[in-house]
Design an enzyme around this catalytic site. Structure first.
Site, mmCIF file in Angstrom:
data_model
loop_
_atom_site.group_PDB
_atom_site.id
_atom_site.type_symbol
_atom_site.label_atom_id
_atom_site.label_comp_id
_atom_site.label_asym_id
_atom_site.label_seq_id
_atom_site.Cartn_x
_atom_site.Cartn_y
_atom_site.Cartn_z
ATOM 1 N N ASN A 94 0.797 -1.228 0.000
ATOM 2 C CA ASN A 94 0.000 0.000 0.000
ATOM 3 C C ASN A 94 0.829 1.276 0.000
ATOM 4 O OD1 ASN A 94 -2.431 1.791 0.837
ATOM 5 N ND2 ASN A 94 -0.999 2.008 2.552
ATOM 6 N N TYR A 157 2.832 8.838 -12.401
ATOM 7 C CA TYR A 157 2.226 8.066 -11.310
ATOM 8 C C TYR A 157 1.397 6.910 -11.862
ATOM 9 C CZ TYR A 157 -0.991 7.018 -7.446
ATOM 10 O OH TYR A 157 -1.741 6.385 -6.495
ATOM 11 N N LYS A 161 1.689 2.612 -11.703
ATOM 12 C CA LYS A 161 0.593 1.761 -11.235
ATOM 13 C C LYS A 161 0.154 0.790 -12.328
ATOM 14 C CE LYS A 161 0.027 3.253 -7.005
ATOM 15 N NZ LYS A 161 0.338 2.360 -5.855
#
Length: 252
Positions: A94, A157, A161
């Site tokens: 996380n 970003y 991901k």
């Protein structure tokens, strides 16, 4: 009965904290990591113990992969000293940061920082922790809704991901021999301090995102903590190698 143990990176605040609380409510013991917020980490341990589970918080800078071997040793010692176990069951990758910069203005330093934290970090941390994960355990990687829909300023970003989403499928395939399931959860916009608290603290952005979400609001940390608890429930064990979006129906 031996209780299951989850290791959650970035557990001192935001989505990690909510995840720890939701899993504790289901009787799962918690090992969490924090980077710099030691006071918040200690406070969370107290909260989790009130929920009648065992808990420990360990310091970890996810951007420093050269420390992962020592960290794995610390996890092993903590498992034995706090939980009287040698392995844990669930890994939730996380920990992360958000950098808002247009594609044309993203610097190499920003790009490298995101690589180290969002991709290289969870890749090699998971690798180092594999010997400590029980067979038939599960791994959840955290992605973002921004890999499906596009908002300017998140090119680097979202690219990291997106890589994590591909990695998830490879992990599921390669770790299947041990019965370890791997999924990736992609939150939508959530009211936390992530990215400077822009979703939580900017009324115009909050209203815009809520207006583009089928359920008419942005998410709360508990929406994600609850979704992770659902994915780790015994009833969800046949879900594997999947990207699951928890966004309330953003930009449908």
């Amino acid at each position: 009965m031996i209780r299951k143990i989850a290791l959650i990176t970035g557990a001192s605040r935001g989505l990690g904290k909510s995840t720890a609380q939701h899993l504790a409510a289901h009787g799962i013991d918690i090992i969490g990591t924090y980077n710099s917020k030691a006071d918040e980490a200690k406070a969370l341990v107290k909260t989790l113990k009130k929920a009648k589970v065992k808990a420990a918080m360990l310091q970890l800078d996810i951007s420093k992969s050269e420390t992962f071997d020592d960290f794995a040793g610390e996890v092993s010692r903590t498992l034995q000293s706090v939980f009287s176990q040698h392995r844990f069951d669930f890994l939730i990758n996380n920990a992360g940061i958000g950098i808002h910069a247009s594609f044309s203005e993203t610097t190499e330093d920003q790009f490298d920082q995101l690589v180290n934290i969002q991709l290289k970090g969870p890749f090699f941390l998971t690798q180092h922790l594999l010997p400590l994960i029980n067979d038939n355990g599960r791994i959840i990687n955290i992605s973002t809704g921004l890999t499906r829909f596009v908002l300017p300023g998140y090119a680097a970003y979202a690219a990291m991901k997106g890589a994590m989403e591909v990695l998830t499928r490879y992990q599921a395939k390669e770790l299947g021999a041990r019965g370890i399931g791997v999924n990736v959860l992609a939150p939508g916009a959530i009211e936390t301090d992530f990215g400077g608290g822009v979703v939580r603290d900017n009324p115009e952005i909050n209203e815009f995102l809520a207006g583009n979400t089928a359920l008419g609001r942005v998410g709360l940390p508990g929406d994600i903590g609850g979704a992770i608890a659902l994915l780790l429930a015994d009833e969800s064990r046949w879900i594997n190698g999947q990207r699951i979006e928890a966004s309330g129906g953003m930009f449908l």
